[in-house]
Design a protein around this motif. Sequence first.
Motif, PDB file in Angstrom:
ATOM      1  N   ARG A  55       0.809  -1.213   0.000  1.00  0.00           N
ATOM      2  CA  ARG A  55       0.000   0.000   0.000  1.00  0.00           C
ATOM      3  C   ARG A  55       0.845   1.267   0.000  1.00  0.00           C
ATOM      4  NH1 ARG A  55      -1.760  -4.017   2.895  1.00  0.00           N
ATOM      5  NH2 ARG A  55      -3.928  -4.731   2.808  1.00  0.00           N
ATOM      6  N   ARG A  56       2.141   1.147   0.290  1.00  0.00           N
ATOM      7  CA  ARG A  56       3.019   2.316   0.313  1.00  0.00           C
ATOM      8  C   ARG A  56       4.242   2.059  -0.557  1.00  0.00           C
ATOM      9  NH1 ARG A  56       2.515   5.772   5.878  1.00  0.00           N
ATOM     10  NH2 ARG A  56       0.460   5.067   6.533  1.00  0.00           N
ATOM     11  N   GLU A  57       5.324   2.746  -0.296  1.00  0.00           N
ATOM     12  CA  GLU A  57       6.480   2.730  -1.190  1.00  0.00           C
ATOM     13  C   GLU A  57       7.615   1.841  -0.701  1.00  0.00           C
ATOM     14  OE1 GLU A  57       5.991   7.398  -2.599  1.00  0.00           O
ATOM     15  OE2 GLU A  57       7.355   6.882  -0.946  1.00  0.00           O
ATOM     16  N   GLY A  58       7.393   1.099   0.372  1.00  0.00           N
ATOM     17  CA  GLY A  58       8.474   0.361   0.988  1.00  0.00           C
ATOM     18  C   GLY A  58       8.991  -0.795   0.159  1.00  0.00           C
ATOM     19  N   VAL A  59      10.226  -1.203   0.436  1.00  0.00           N
ATOM     20  CA  VAL A  59      10.836  -2.365  -0.198  1.00  0.00           C
ATOM     21  C   VAL A  59      11.696  -3.100   0.826  1.00  0.00           C
ATOM     22  CG1 VAL A  59      10.869  -1.409  -2.538  1.00  0.00           C
ATOM     23  CG2 VAL A  59      12.811  -1.027  -1.021  1.00  0.00           C
TER      24      VAL A  59
END
Length: 579
Positions: A571-575
């Motif tokens: 749902r967000r930009e994390g990796v």
Amino acid sequence: MPAFSFLRLGALLTALWLLPAAAQTPDQPEASSGFVPRAAVHAREAMAVTANPHATAVALEVLRAGGSAVDAAIAAALVLNVVEPQSSGIGGGAFLLHYRAQDRSVQAWDGREAAPAAVDEGLFLRPDGGRMGFHDAAVGGRAVGVPGLLRMLAAVHAEHGRLPWSRLVMPAVRLAEDGFAVSPRLHALIARDRFLVADPQARALFFDAQRRALAVGSVLRNPALAAVLRQVAEEGAETFYRGAIARDVVAAAAAAPNPGSLSLQDLAAWRPIRREALCGGYRSWTVCGMPPPSSGGGTVLAMLGILERFPLPALAADSAFSTHLFVEAGRLAFADRDAWYADPRAMPVAPASLLAGDYLAGRAARIDPRASMGRAEAGTPPGAGRAARAVHLERPSTTHVSIVDRDGNAVALTASIEDAFGSRRMVRGFLLNNQLTDFSFQPEDARGAHPNRVGPGKRPRSSMAPTLVFAQDGSLHAVLGSPGGSAIINYVAATLVGVLDWGMPPDRALSRPHAGSRNGPTEVEDSPAGRALADRLALFGHEAVLRDMTSGLSVIVRSDDGGWTGAADPRREGVAAGY
């Protein structure tokens, strides 16, 4: 009704309850939240999962250079200040759990902001005695607490760091100087915020000449923040709390519309606190979280302690019935959270009383397997007085970092400036928090004084829930946490149920539709699978409210081969990344 009595209600009802919400097997795409899962990453030695690719890359670089989990978390947290200015930074605070593999010890570090010495419990009351509106309180200097992030990071580094402090700060300096491409998410958050443009420094940084939010892909450079961080790299964290930077922080809070009372003495006096982690059993696992002033660890443990009375591993994952049980456990746990949790100096009851086995068994017995209870009342554990009632839930702008290093040490760090863009007051390229709005706005009601009322030097209640999980043999099994305001508790608890009870890999656990209750409506993620789940929950009397539920979980789980599997919330930009 006893917690296990539903097993005697007959095969017909059981068959109905065990039907999955949207699909019969977890492999079918209809069972997902509607987000494409980010592929999990496997690594043999070390793993980093953060809310942004820049932060993950820096954390991995530090780990490869021989840095500890603490080193990697520090470098990542400061980079997140640059690329996620709306969520966290040196103008705010954090909670950190540290696991040292050498002696299997767990430390809980409290970097929570504190109220200035000059405040009183009427801070958020209007002249007529009514409570202020949220943004009337949050925007400006009134809600600015003493920032705690840098001093806490420096204290943890002094005990567990390997690489020099300056080596950890400089990646953020370089990124702030060179700039980064504005992401779609950051652009959207800037564009929809109606207060940020009024601050001259924020307007110059985040908007173009026509006062439009910086376009997606445009380069955002922050030389003012780079200069502050360079000074912090060279002189240490203390330079933030004394001298010119501190004077500018105090002046910004005082000169703002809706001025605050933060002082130089408040900044000089604030210290991080090393607390005892709050740990409890869940089936064969041990789950550790943050103690007060965060309610996150205790409320997650309360939900798990209630759910342990039900055979979730035997139920279909994400069925309407298992979701019903989870939602009802949340109602009960949040009722106690709202009534009892606060700065530990002000709590009238210890978390241990709220987590006692007999007490949670009694709470679990209040769950009707056939119908929702609606709103739960707070319980009264032994030795407690009358329960109070809170009047505010914190806002959902936070970040989380999960790290495991090559020696098996781990960090779960959740950091925040509270509302998106905090107080909307910018100082030298960083935003000041509005964390004092996490206090109860009304110091008392018909039930009496609230433990989370405003007070000089007090630390407001939080829901941040950095979490560590240990296997039966004492080995580290999982590291996780999430942003999301008070919904963090449900996000973390649901992920734990998915991973521990149903054996889901972390990417699968993160792609499930969210559902839960904060002792208000039954909240369900607005996605195809969520809408199908909401329809089935109606069978149990739930009146579901569909919402965007943008968790940002960062999860690391021990792999069968002894390595690590990491996954970031889609749902967000994390990796996730590891080696």
